[in-house]
Design an enzyme around this catalytic site. Structure first.
Site, PDB file in Angstrom:
ATOM      1  N   ARG A 263       0.852  -1.188   0.000  1.00  0.00           N
ATOM      2  CA  ARG A 263       0.000   0.000   0.000  1.00  0.00           C
ATOM      3  C   ARG A 263       0.890   1.241   0.000  1.00  0.00           C
ATOM      4  NH1 ARG A 263      -1.289   2.502   4.542  1.00  0.00           N
ATOM      5  NH2 ARG A 263      -1.413   0.659   5.876  1.00  0.00           N
ATOM      6  N   HIS A 267      -3.703   4.071   4.856  1.00  0.00           N
ATOM      7  CA  HIS A 267      -4.744   3.061   5.019  1.00  0.00           C
ATOM      8  C   HIS A 267      -6.091   3.660   4.615  1.00  0.00           C
ATOM      9  CE1 HIS A 267      -7.124  -0.175   6.680  1.00  0.00           C
ATOM     10  NE2 HIS A 267      -7.774   0.698   7.445  1.00  0.00           N
ATOM     11  N   TYR A 276       4.471   4.956  11.081  1.00  0.00           N
ATOM     12  CA  TYR A 276       4.781   3.538  11.319  1.00  0.00           C
ATOM     13  C   TYR A 276       5.596   2.873  10.215  1.00  0.00           C
ATOM     14  CZ  TYR A 276       0.498   3.104   8.474  1.00  0.00           C
ATOM     15  OH  TYR A 276      -0.452   3.233   7.488  1.00  0.00           O
TER      16      TYR A 276
END
Length: 371
Positions: A263, A267, A276
């Site tokens: 990705r 998100h 992260y």
């Protein structure tokens, strides 16, 4: 096979992994004896991926401008979605999660229906049977159970030319619903393909925080085959999915496909991926861009020139402009429409809530009339 070894006071596992690939990141073809390619419209696949990427870009812009409540980007996952969707037959049913905009596109849906959902003006305004594309499922993993039930249904109807595909992410594999779906589909030999887009992050949790073994190997514990495919290789995804669907239609039960992808964006538009993951990791995956490898192969083989790509870009811009205008023109639904189509029939609790909300709205009208 996983081989245990010891280190740092706990067992470590070395796992042999095979990833099916037919087109390298540099755009070079790789032959695989088990996955020969039929006559594939790779230029059409490139067009699909390019247009879907442009749709995704426009959606993010609309959300940032307050025109959409939310958006789940698919940047980087175009090959996984287009390749698998193009492998479906017209009768196959697809069960998406909430990121399968590319699958919706390939199934012939008016993509505006998806935008209506994320704008909050509908609960999902399409008939699943019309395009064999089910409603988006936001509850993580639920759609795998829905797909299993549907597959068992067509199995009992005696259909021999239909199969089902269920899309979900790596994070969903940590949900109990997915394991239940695996068990039911396996035991009842359901004509179903489980398609996991492993985009490396369940929101912010990487796969190693969810599983000690590769996702596709979970299938063996439930008694059906699993396979990992390069999720950024549209040709490999197409070939693997087509074979799995054929196997399902022939009565061989389910298959789990793990499309190993990444990705590239957030998100959802409420997420900040810089919290992260490392920028260096993102840059490494940019070199595996699903569109660029197809573009390189088309140019190298002389199947497309600059005019082809310019035409696609112009078409993408036109599509985005029309989509933006259509989204901005969407009417707001009446406030009480919130309660429509929640249940097939009446509900005492829902009816009471409707009356309370109607009284609340009426209070504003009375206040305005008194001025």
């Amino acid at each position: 096979m996983a081989i245990p070894s010891h280190g740092h006071g706990e067992k470590e596992w070395r796992v042999t992994i095979e990833t099916i690939q037919l087109l390298t990141p540099e755009g070079e073809r790789v032959d695989h004896p088990e996955y020969p390619l039929d006559d594939v419209d790779i230029k059409g696949m490139y067009r699909d991926m390019a247009l879907v990427r442009r749709i995704d870009t426009e959606a993010i812009a609309l959300q940032r401008q307050g025109e959409l409540a939310l958006w789940a980007p698919l940047l980087g996952q175009e090959a996984a979605q287009i390749g698998s969707a193009r492998a479906l037959s017209p009768k196959d049913m697809a069960f998406p999660s909430y990121r399968e905009h590319g699958v919706a596109w390939c199934r012939g849906m008016d993509i505006l229906r998806v935008f209506e959902l994320f704008r909050g003006v509908t609960h999902g305004a399409w008939d699943p049977e019309e395009h064999k594309f089910h409603l988006y499922t936001v509850v993580i993993g639920d759609q795998t159970l829905h797909a299993t039930g549907y597959a068992m249904g067509i199995q009992r109807d005696g259909s021999e030319d239909e199969a089902v595909i269920a899309y979900f992410g790596d994070g969903a594999t940590s949900q109990g619903d997915v394991s239940e779906a695996f068990a039911w589909a396996s035991v009842f030999h359901a004509p179903l393909v489980f398609f996991c887009q492993n985009n490396q992050f369940a929101i912010s949790a990487p796969p190693e925080r969810q599983s000690r073994a590769p996702i596709y190997q979970r299938a063996s514990g439930f008694g059906f085959p699993g396979i990992r495919v390069d999720g950024n290789d549209v040709l490999a995804v197409y070939a693997v999915t087509k074979q799995a669907l054929r196997s399902a239609r022939e009565g061989n039960g389910p298959t789990l496909i793990e499309a190993f992808t990444y990705r590239m964006g957030a998100h959802t538009t409420t997420d900040d991926p810089t919290r992260y993951r490392l920028a260096s990791e993102l840059e490494a995956w940019r070199l595996r861009d699903p569109l660029e490898r197809v573009r390189s192969w088309l140019v190298r083989t002389g199947q497309a020139d600059g005019s082809f790509f310019e035409q696609i870009e112009a078409e993408a811009d036109e599509l985005a402009a029309k989509l933006r205008a259509s989204v901005l023109a969407l009417p707001d639904p009446p406030p009480l429409a919130l309660f429509d189509n929640v249940y097939a029939g009446s509900s005492t609790i829902l009816d009471a809530e409707r009356e309370q909300y109607a009284a609340y709205l009426a209070g504003f009208a009375e206040e305005g009339a008194g001025r």
